[in-house]
Write a protein that holds these residues in place. Structure first.
Motif, PDB file in Angstrom:
ATOM      1  N   PRO A  39       0.826  -1.217   0.000  1.00 58.43           N
ATOM      2  CA  PRO A  39       0.000   0.000   0.000  1.00 58.43           C
ATOM      3  C   PRO A  39       0.854   1.258   0.000  1.00 58.43           C
ATOM      4  N   GLY A  40       0.559   2.170  -0.912  1.00 56.80           N
ATOM      5  CA  GLY A  40       1.279   3.434  -0.976  1.00 56.80           C
ATOM      6  C   GLY A  40       2.647   3.361  -1.618  1.00 56.80           C
ATOM      7  N   LYS A  41       2.997   2.185  -2.131  1.00 60.47           N
ATOM      8  CA  LYS A  41       4.315   2.030  -2.744  1.00 60.47           C
ATOM      9  C   LYS A  41       4.179   1.589  -4.197  1.00 60.47           C
ATOM     10  N   GLU A  42       5.257   1.772  -4.955  1.00 64.07           N
ATOM     11  CA  GLU A  42       5.264   1.333  -6.338  1.00 64.07           C
ATOM     12  C   GLU A  42       5.470  -0.175  -6.415  1.00 64.07           C
ATOM     13  N   ARG A  43       5.012  -0.736  -7.520  1.00 61.11           N
ATOM     14  CA  ARG A  43       5.248  -2.158  -7.742  1.00 61.11           C
ATOM     15  C   ARG A  43       6.737  -2.391  -7.970  1.00 61.11           C
ATOM     16  N   SER A  69      11.925 -16.848   5.780  1.00 63.89           N
ATOM     17  CA  SER A  69      12.305 -15.775   6.709  1.00 63.89           C
ATOM     18  C   SER A  69      11.507 -14.506   6.438  1.00 63.89           C
ATOM     19  N   LEU A  70      10.225 -14.659   6.330  1.00 64.96           N
ATOM     20  CA  LEU A  70       9.368 -13.527   5.968  1.00 64.96           C
ATOM     21  C   LEU A  70       9.337 -12.483   7.070  1.00 64.96           C
ATOM     22  N   LYS A  71       9.257 -11.244   6.626  1.00 63.31           N
ATOM     23  CA  LYS A  71       9.239 -10.099   7.532  1.00 63.31           C
ATOM     24  C   LYS A  71       7.943  -9.310   7.314  1.00 63.31           C
ATOM     25  N   PRO A  72       7.554  -8.505   8.271  1.00 65.03           N
ATOM     26  CA  PRO A  72       6.363  -7.661   8.068  1.00 65.03           C
ATOM     27  C   PRO A  72       6.479  -6.776   6.825  1.00 65.03           C
ATOM     28  N   ASP A  73       7.691  -6.353   6.491  1.00 65.13           N
ATOM     29  CA  ASP A  73       7.897  -5.519   5.294  1.00 65.13           C
ATOM     30  C   ASP A  73       7.604  -6.269   3.999  1.00 65.13           C
ATOM     31  N   ASP A  74       7.483  -7.576   4.067  1.00 66.95           N
ATOM     32  CA  ASP A  74       7.139  -8.358   2.877  1.00 66.95           C
ATOM     33  C   ASP A  74       5.644  -8.345   2.597  1.00 66.95           C
ATOM     34  N   THR A  75       4.881  -7.762   3.480  1.00 71.74           N
ATOM     35  CA  THR A  75       3.444  -7.678   3.289  1.00 71.74           C
ATOM     36  C   THR A  75       3.120  -6.868   2.039  1.00 71.74           C
ATOM     37  N   ALA A  76       2.384  -7.488   1.113  1.00 68.53           N
ATOM     38  CA  ALA A  76       2.083  -6.842  -0.162  1.00 68.53           C
ATOM     39  C   ALA A  76       1.177  -7.763  -0.971  1.00 68.53           C
ATOM     40  N   VAL A  77       0.682  -7.230  -2.075  1.00 64.00           N
ATOM     41  CA  VAL A  77       0.046  -8.076  -3.078  1.00 64.00           C
ATOM     42  C   VAL A  77       1.137  -8.506  -4.055  1.00 64.00           C
ATOM     43  N   TYR A  78       1.235  -9.799  -4.273  1.00 62.82           N
ATOM     44  CA  TYR A  78       2.257 -10.354  -5.151  1.00 62.82           C
ATOM     45  C   TYR A  78       1.619 -10.717  -6.485  1.00 62.82           C
ATOM     46  N   VAL A 111      18.292 -16.316 -13.453  1.00 60.74           N
ATOM     47  CA  VAL A 111      17.429 -15.715 -12.426  1.00 60.74           C
ATOM     48  C   VAL A 111      18.000 -14.379 -11.973  1.00 60.74           C
ATOM     49  N   LEU A 112      17.104 -13.545 -11.509  1.00 59.26           N
ATOM     50  CA  LEU A 112      17.479 -12.242 -10.971  1.00 59.26           C
ATOM     51  C   LEU A 112      16.566 -11.959  -9.792  1.00 59.26           C
ATOM     52  N   TYR A 113      17.140 -11.478  -8.707  1.00 59.20           N
ATOM     53  CA  TYR A 113      16.363 -11.158  -7.515  1.00 59.20           C
ATOM     54  C   TYR A 113      16.436  -9.668  -7.209  1.00 59.20           C
ATOM     55  N   GLY A 114      15.315  -9.134  -6.740  1.00 62.54           N
ATOM     56  CA  GLY A 114      15.341  -7.800  -6.198  1.00 62.54           C
ATOM     57  C   GLY A 114      16.059  -7.791  -4.866  1.00 62.54           C
ATOM     58  N   ASP A 115      16.492  -6.627  -4.448  1.00 63.00           N
ATOM     59  CA  ASP A 115      17.272  -6.541  -3.215  1.00 63.00           C
ATOM     60  C   ASP A 115      16.514  -7.122  -2.018  1.00 63.00           C
ATOM     61  N   SER A 116      15.218  -6.946  -2.005  1.00 64.57           N
ATOM     62  CA  SER A 116      14.433  -7.404  -0.860  1.00 64.57           C
ATOM     63  C   SER A 116      14.359  -8.923  -0.768  1.00 64.57           C
ATOM     64  N   TRP A 130      -0.188  -9.799 -16.564  1.00 70.33           N
ATOM     65  CA  TRP A 130      -0.121 -10.012 -15.129  1.00 70.33           C
ATOM     66  C   TRP A 130      -1.252 -10.904 -14.634  1.00 70.33           C
ATOM     67  N   GLY A 131      -0.977 -11.588 -13.561  1.00 71.14           N
ATOM     68  CA  GLY A 131      -2.019 -12.296 -12.852  1.00 71.14           C
ATOM     69  C   GLY A 131      -2.834 -11.333 -12.004  1.00 71.14           C
ATOM     70  N   GLN A 132      -3.824 -11.877 -11.305  1.00 69.78           N
ATOM     71  CA  GLN A 132      -4.741 -11.032 -10.542  1.00 69.78           C
ATOM     72  C   GLN A 132      -4.155 -10.607  -9.207  1.00 69.78           C
ATOM     73  N   GLY A 133      -3.081 -11.223  -8.799  1.00 66.35           N
ATOM     74  CA  GLY A 133      -2.436 -10.879  -7.537  1.00 66.35           C
ATOM     75  C   GLY A 133      -2.896 -11.769  -6.402  1.00 66.35           C
ATOM     76  N   THR A 134      -1.998 -12.013  -5.475  1.00 68.87           N
ATOM     77  CA  THR A 134      -2.328 -12.782  -4.276  1.00 68.87           C
ATOM     78  C   THR A 134      -1.745 -12.047  -3.068  1.00 68.87           C
ATOM     79  N   GLN A 135      -2.561 -11.916  -2.030  1.00 65.95           N
ATOM     80  CA  GLN A 135      -2.159 -11.154  -0.858  1.00 65.95           C
ATOM     81  C   GLN A 135      -1.255 -11.990   0.045  1.00 65.95           C
ATOM     82  N   VAL A 136      -0.155 -11.388   0.440  1.00 61.18           N
ATOM     83  CA  VAL A 136       0.731 -11.974   1.443  1.00 61.18           C
ATOM     84  C   VAL A 136       0.787 -11.010   2.620  1.00 61.18           C
ATOM     85  N   THR A 137       0.438 -11.501   3.788  1.00 62.33           N
ATOM     86  CA  THR A 137       0.461 -10.687   4.995  1.00 62.33           C
ATOM     87  C   THR A 137       1.344 -11.355   6.034  1.00 62.33           C
ATOM     88  N   VAL A 138       2.343 -10.620   6.496  1.00 59.38           N
ATOM     89  CA  VAL A 138       3.260 -11.140   7.504  1.00 59.38           C
ATOM     90  C   VAL A 138       3.014 -10.369   8.788  1.00 59.38           C
TER      91      VAL A 138
END
Length: 114
Positions: free
Chosen positions: A40-44, A83-92, A56-61, A104-112
């Motif tokens: 929420p409030g952040k860019e994809r 090792s999920l963190k609260p900061d990983d909370t997002a729609v993936y 493969v390529l990974y984002g810093d997070s 794109w797919g419809q998205g799936t919510q991940v809440t930590v």
């Protein structure tokens, strides 16, 4: 008919794990499969991507915690998240590029959260 169906999201405690999947059907010659997320409030942002040749390529997070893989027979990318963190909370969102589709797919919510 092209379909992208994501699964595996949900609620998990900090330090826990989840595995996301994106079943792609009707897409020819898939060159790119990736996972992005948007809080929420952040860019994809890019989480991880895998190319047809396996690069493969990974984002810093995601570095050191997430693993992207691809089931070529089923045209399904997976994202193992550890090792999920609260900061990983997002729609993936799953992102797939092939010769007859880019989208794109419809998205799936991940809440930590504890």
């Amino acid at each position: 008919q092209v379909q992208l169906v994501e699964s595996g999201g949900g609620l998990v405690q900090p330090g826990g794990s989840l595995r996301l999947s994106c079943a792609a059907s009707g897409i020819i010659n898939i060159a790119y499969m990736g996972w992005h997320r948007q809080a929420p409030g952040k860019e994809r942002e890019l989480v991880a991507r895998i190319l047809a040749g396996g690069s493969v390529l990974y984002g810093d997070s995601a570095k050191g915690r997430f693993i992207i893989s691809r089931d070529n027979a089923k045209n399904t990318p997976h994202l193992q998240m550890n090792s999920l963190k609260p900061d990983d909370t997002a729609v993936y969102y799953c992102n797939v590029v092939g010769s007859n589709f880019s989208g794109w797919g419809q998205g799936t919510q991940v809440t930590v959260s504890s």
